[in-house]
Motif scaffolding. Structure first.
Motif, short mmCIF file in Angstrom:
data_model
loop_
_atom_site.label_atom_id
_atom_site.label_comp_id
_atom_site.label_asym_id
_atom_site.label_seq_id
_atom_site.Cartn_x
_atom_site.Cartn_y
_atom_site.Cartn_z
N SER A 132 -8.35 11.05 4.33
CA SER A 132 -8.26 9.61 4.07
C SER A 132 -6.81 9.31 3.74
CB SER A 132 -9.15 9.24 2.88
OG SER A 132 -8.61 9.76 1.68
N THR A 133 -6.55 8.10 3.35
CA THR A 133 -5.18 7.76 2.97
C THR A 133 -4.78 8.50 1.70
OG1 THR A 133 -6.00 5.86 1.75
CG2 THR A 133 -5.25 5.47 4.01
N TYR A 134 -5.76 8.98 0.94
CA TYR A 134 -5.47 9.73 -0.28
C TYR A 134 -5.26 11.21 -0.01
CZ TYR A 134 -7.27 5.51 -2.43
OH TYR A 134 -7.47 4.22 -2.79
N ASN A 135 -5.92 11.71 1.00
CA ASN A 135 -5.86 13.13 1.33
C ASN A 135 -5.03 13.30 2.59
OD1 ASN A 135 -7.75 13.70 -0.77
ND2 ASN A 135 -9.35 12.98 0.60
N LEU A 157 -6.63 19.39 -1.94
CA LEU A 157 -6.91 20.71 -1.37
C LEU A 157 -5.66 21.55 -1.57
CD1 LEU A 157 -8.63 22.66 0.35
CD2 LEU A 157 -7.56 21.64 2.36
N GLN A 158 -5.82 22.67 -2.24
CA GLN A 158 -4.70 23.58 -2.48
C GLN A 158 -4.94 24.85 -1.68
OE1 GLN A 158 -4.06 24.47 -6.58
NE2 GLN A 158 -2.36 25.85 -6.16
N THR A 159 -3.98 25.21 -0.86
CA THR A 159 -4.08 26.42 -0.06
C THR A 159 -2.72 27.10 -0.02
OG1 THR A 159 -4.73 27.33 2.08
CG2 THR A 159 -3.68 25.17 2.11
N ASP A 160 -2.71 28.39 0.26
CA ASP A 160 -1.45 29.13 0.25
C ASP A 160 -0.86 29.28 1.65
OD1 ASP A 160 -3.25 30.88 1.34
OD2 ASP A 160 -2.79 32.54 0.01
N THR A 220 -11.48 29.45 6.14
CA THR A 220 -11.74 29.36 4.71
C THR A 220 -11.84 27.91 4.27
OG1 THR A 220 -10.58 31.44 4.35
CG2 THR A 220 -10.89 30.03 2.43
N ILE A 221 -10.96 27.07 4.77
CA ILE A 221 -10.97 25.65 4.43
C ILE A 221 -12.23 24.98 4.99
CG2 ILE A 221 -9.79 23.45 4.80
CD1 ILE A 221 -7.16 25.17 4.87
#
Length: 114
Positions: free
Chosen positions: A109-112, A77-80, A58-59
């Protein structure tokens, strides 16, 4: 004696591929039309998917489709499911999950972070 369940493929005739998915896995049937205009199976396929595989796919699917929007940009990214953390530390030999993990690396990245 009854007819066999599977028929031998005739490569001069068209094939019909039928697919379906459930919460537990995916399946497919390759069929060909027989002499009485009825379709008979040539090959059955099925694959059980774990929750990690489904969540990971899904991702992968979402990020590939949304690439023009998120590529090179800061996003969350929000996932359950904890599949991203598992992928980040996995040492397994599931080639599909490893390939998906590598494909997701371009969005990190450094942010994600995981």
């Amino acid at each position: 004696m009854s007819d066999p369940v599977l028929r031998a493929p005739d490569f001069d005739k068209p094939f019909l591929v039928t697919t379906d998915a459930s919460e537990h896995g995916v399946g497919a049937v390759l069929m060909q039309e027989g002499p009485n205009q009825e379709f008979r199976p040539v090959v059955f396929l099925s694959k059980k998917l774990s929750i990690s595989e489904k969540e990971c796919y899904t991702i992968v699917y979402a990020l590939e489709k949304l690439r023009p929007y998120v590529w090179g940009r800061h996003f969350h990214l929000q996932t359950d499911h904890a599949v991203l953390q598992w992928l980040h530390t996995a040492k397994g030999n599931n080639k599909k999950l490893i390939r998906w993990s590598l494909g997701l690396q371009i969005f990190i990245s450094t942010y994600n972070t995981f």
